[in-house]
Design a protein around this motif. Structure first.
Motif, short mmCIF file in Angstrom:
data_model
loop_
_atom_site.label_atom_id
_atom_site.label_comp_id
_atom_site.label_asym_id
_atom_site.label_seq_id
_atom_site.Cartn_x
_atom_site.Cartn_y
_atom_site.Cartn_z
N LYS A 327 0.84 -1.18 -0.15
CA LYS A 327 0.11 -0.09 -0.04
C LYS A 327 0.77 1.29 0.07
CE LYS A 327 -4.18 -2.03 0.45
NZ LYS A 327 -5.04 -1.97 -0.68
N ALA A 328 0.45 2.14 -0.50
CA ALA A 328 1.11 3.72 -0.49
C ALA A 328 0.92 4.04 0.87
CB ALA A 328 0.30 4.58 -1.56
N PHE A 329 2.07 4.80 1.43
CA PHE A 329 1.69 5.39 2.79
C PHE A 329 2.55 6.65 2.97
CE2 PHE A 329 5.47 2.60 2.45
CZ PHE A 329 6.45 3.33 3.07
N ILE A 330 2.33 7.35 4.00
CA ILE A 330 3.25 8.44 4.56
C ILE A 330 3.55 7.95 5.98
CG2 ILE A 330 3.07 10.74 5.43
CD1 ILE A 330 1.47 11.46 3.15
N TRP A 331 4.92 8.06 6.14
CA TRP A 331 5.40 7.61 7.64
C TRP A 331 6.06 8.64 8.24
CZ3 TRP A 331 9.72 3.30 8.30
CH2 TRP A 331 9.94 2.95 9.75
N VAL A 332 5.51 9.10 9.48
CA VAL A 332 6.11 10.21 10.12
C VAL A 332 7.13 9.56 11.11
CG1 VAL A 332 5.79 12.26 11.64
CG2 VAL A 332 4.11 11.61 9.76
N VAL A 333 8.38 9.80 11.07
CA VAL A 333 9.38 9.04 12.11
C VAL A 333 9.99 10.43 12.99
CG1 VAL A 333 9.79 7.34 10.46
CG2 VAL A 333 11.19 9.16 10.44
N ARG A 334 10.15 9.99 14.26
CA ARG A 334 10.94 10.94 14.93
C ARG A 334 12.48 10.54 14.71
NH1 ARG A 334 9.78 10.70 21.20
NH2 ARG A 334 10.80 12.46 21.07
N ALA A 335 13.32 11.76 14.75
CA ALA A 335 14.61 11.54 14.66
C ALA A 335 15.19 10.62 15.38
CB ALA A 335 15.44 13.14 14.72
N SER A 336 16.02 9.61 14.66
CA SER A 336 16.53 8.65 15.38
C SER A 336 17.91 8.20 14.52
CB SER A 336 15.82 7.19 15.65
OG SER A 336 16.55 6.17 15.67
N ASN A 337 19.09 8.35 14.99
CA ASN A 337 20.26 7.97 14.33
C ASN A 337 20.12 6.60 13.79
OD1 ASN A 337 21.24 10.85 14.80
ND2 ASN A 337 22.40 10.13 16.29
N LYS A 338 20.04 5.71 14.82
CA LYS A 338 20.05 4.21 14.21
C LYS A 338 19.05 3.70 13.39
CE LYS A 338 21.81 2.61 18.80
NZ LYS A 338 21.46 1.65 19.95
N GLU A 340 17.75 6.02 10.95
CA GLU A 340 18.12 6.77 9.90
C GLU A 340 19.46 6.05 9.23
OE1 GLU A 340 17.24 9.43 8.02
OE2 GLU A 340 15.80 9.95 9.58
N LYS A 341 20.40 5.25 10.13
CA LYS A 341 21.30 4.38 9.63
C LYS A 341 20.71 3.04 8.91
CE LYS A 341 25.40 1.78 11.15
NZ LYS A 341 25.98 1.40 12.30
N TRP A 342 19.65 2.60 9.29
CA TRP A 342 18.83 1.26 8.72
C TRP A 342 18.21 1.72 7.56
CZ3 TRP A 342 13.59 0.62 7.52
CH2 TRP A 342 13.31 -0.56 7.18
N ILE A 343 17.58 3.02 7.53
CA ILE A 343 16.96 3.59 6.26
C ILE A 343 17.91 3.79 5.29
CG2 ILE A 343 15.60 5.40 5.18
CD1 ILE A 343 14.15 5.81 7.97
N GLU A 344 19.00 4.44 5.51
CA GLU A 344 20.05 4.59 4.52
C GLU A 344 20.64 3.23 3.95
OE1 GLU A 344 24.46 7.23 4.08
OE2 GLU A 344 22.88 7.34 5.64
N GLU A 345 21.34 2.49 4.95
CA GLU A 345 21.91 1.34 4.50
C GLU A 345 21.27 0.14 4.07
OE1 GLU A 345 23.81 -0.43 8.13
OE2 GLU A 345 25.32 1.10 8.28
#
Length: 510
Positions: A327-338, A340-345
């Motif tokens: 499904k299409a989605f909008i996901w609001v996430v709180r700032a988190s280094n860990k 963000e690292k997963w999202i990027e890697e």
């Protein structure tokens, strides 16, 4: 109007009086919001609702400088709402900014000791004189101010009537004493609906001794209240509104959904933005343009609130569940280094390009929820979010995290039948006793798996009679929500009744 900042004469800041008012005709409400995102927003909406009722009504919001500065822009188009500064030496002036909820009670106690005398002096100096003080239940010391100046003290309870009634029935019956474990479910006695809950899901289940003492203090102040305003509407909670009036023993006015006072695009776009320290709104336009390109009812909006503290392993499972749902989605996430690292890697954001949008920290929730492309809402079940989802006519996927959120989930999923539970059973946030260490991310138990998320999304947004019936019911409740604030309807009448009651002769706080 006299400004506290000579360089900003249109700031709505006012620690003195309103020179343009005919003091004899003005109804003047003074509001004390709790210094936390989810409590300040509905209190500001209440000020807007009251001042929209009649030109003779004024509102003064008393809060600390940091919080006032964050409200200034959103109140610029509401000239009859004024901000009065409660100066403090505290570097941190908002619960959202604390390292953890463990610091909230010491923060509130310290702040109260510092600003209570100042708040009393400012209220005494206000002209026109306050007609009524409306205070968040989390600021019980404001009762003393209302008593001192001889005006009614009305509390604002930011939760549901259902949750209040359920807690009263649970503790009044003593049923918890017969339940052996925190995870054992029991039926809440004497409710209209069959509601099962376990001790771990009760609001007191995450509290430490300091929080429990503070709750008792709030209860003592509430018992001396003239009444209580609620962000709800009678058609939503039915018998629970009547039952709450009986339990409390005083007037209860349901005047919501208060978010509906934000009628214009700019009000919806700015609501809550400055409270989170967000200033740039360019990404709002990008999100709305993307939504315009999506099919009606095809996008899931995912937001777990401003205080959530889910650990990275659980957030990863949520992300993978969103991906697996197709499904299409909008996901609001709180700032988190860990995270963000997963999202990027893992290239997650790149993989989801075109189908999923990730928003960091804050989103224009009212705008998004009201967009025709949104077909479902994955929510933490904070009461503000529940009411906003209800007003938008959306079915919900419920993921409660702590406090009253599990009871709100029961209302949505078990009583109203407009929600599906994702499967969270235990609170994600626990108040620590002094000296108790925080749980490490590596020790975090992932309770909700990606398969649970995928299945829940399918039940909310997929095909089939059950899903369609739930969506139909959500739309019907949404119509009732929007009608409640129309002329002559329940919340509109309750606002008029509230004002009438407050103006009764000799109506003062005890």
């Amino acid at each position: 109007m006299t400004s506290t900042n000579s360089s900003n004469n249109n700031s709505n800041y006012d620690n003195n009086h309103h020179d343009d008012d005919d003091n004899n005709d003005v109804i003047h409400f003074v509001l004390f919001p709790l210094m936390v995102h989810g409590h300040t927003i509905p209190m500001v909406d209440i000020a807007k609702l009251l001042t929209q009722t009649a030109p003779s009504i004024r509102a003064t919001i008393m809060t600390t400088p940091q919080n006032a500065a964050r409200l200034r822009h959103s109140l610029a188009s509401h000239p009859r709402i004024h901000l009065t500064l409660l100066k403090t030496s505290q570097a941190c002036q908002n619960i959202d900014q604390l390292p953890s909820m463990n610091h909230s009670i010491p923060f509130l106690s310290s702040l109260a000791n510092e600003i209570q005398p100042q708040a009393l002096a400012l209220c005494k100096a206000l002209s026109p004189k306050p007609t009524c003080i409306i205070s968040d239940v989390g600021l019980p010391w404001t009762l003393h101010i209302a008593s001192h100046i001889g005006v009614p003290w009305v509390s604002f309870n930011g939760s549901s009537c259902f949750g209040n009634v359920a807690m009263s029935k649970i503790f009044g019956s003593g049923i918890c004493e017969s339940v052996e474990s925190d995870g054992e479910y029991f039926v809440v006695p004497e409710l209209e609906h069959r509601i099962e809950v376990c001790k771990a899901q009760l609001p007191n289940g995450y509290m430490n001794d300091g929080m429990i003492k503070f709750i008792k203090m709030m209860g003592e102040a509430e018992r001396k209240s003239y009444g209580m305003v609620m962000n709800s509407f009678e058609e939503l909670e039915g018998s629970y509104v009547s039952e709450m009036k009986k339990i409390k023993g005083y007037k209860v006015w349901c005047i919501g959904p208060v978010s509906l006072c934000n009628k214009h695009y700019e009000d919806k776009a700015q609501r809550g933005k400055e409270l989170r320290g967000e200033k740039d709104s360019s990404n709002n336009d990008e999100v709305m343009i993307w939504l315009d390109s999506q099919d009606p009812n095809s996008v899931l909006y995912v937001c777990l609130g401003s205080l959530h503290n889910l650990k990275t392993p659980q957030l990863i499972e949520l992300g993978l569940g969103l991906e697996a749902s197709k499904k299409a989605f909008i996901w609001v996430v709180r700032a988190s280094n860990k995270l963000e690292k997963w999202i990027e890697e893992e290239g997650f954001e790149e993989r989801m390009k075109g189908r999923g949008v990730i928003i960091r920290d804050w989103a224009p929730q009212l705008l998004i929820l009201s967009h025709p492309a949104i077909g479902g809402f994955l929510t933490h079940c904070g009461w503000n979010s529940i009411l906003e989802g209800v007003a938008a006519g959306l079915p919900m996927l419920t993921w409660p995290l702590f406090s009253d959120q599990f009871l709100n989930e029961k209302l949505v999923a078990d009583a109203l039948n407009i929600g599906v539970k994702v499967g969270a059973k235990y609170p994600a946030m626990k108040m620590k006793e002094e000296g108790e260490e925080e749980e490490e991310e590596e020790d975090w138990i992932v309770e909700v798996r990606k398969e649970d998320v995928k299945e829940g999304i399918e039940r909310v947004m997929g095909e089939g009679e059950e899903a369609e019936e739930r969506r139909k019911r959500a739309r019907e409740v949404g119509v009732m929500a929007n009608k409640a604030l129309e002329d002559g309807c329940s919340s509109h009448l309750n606002i008029a009744l509230f004002i009438h009651d407050i103006l009764k002769p000799n109506n003062i706080s005890t």
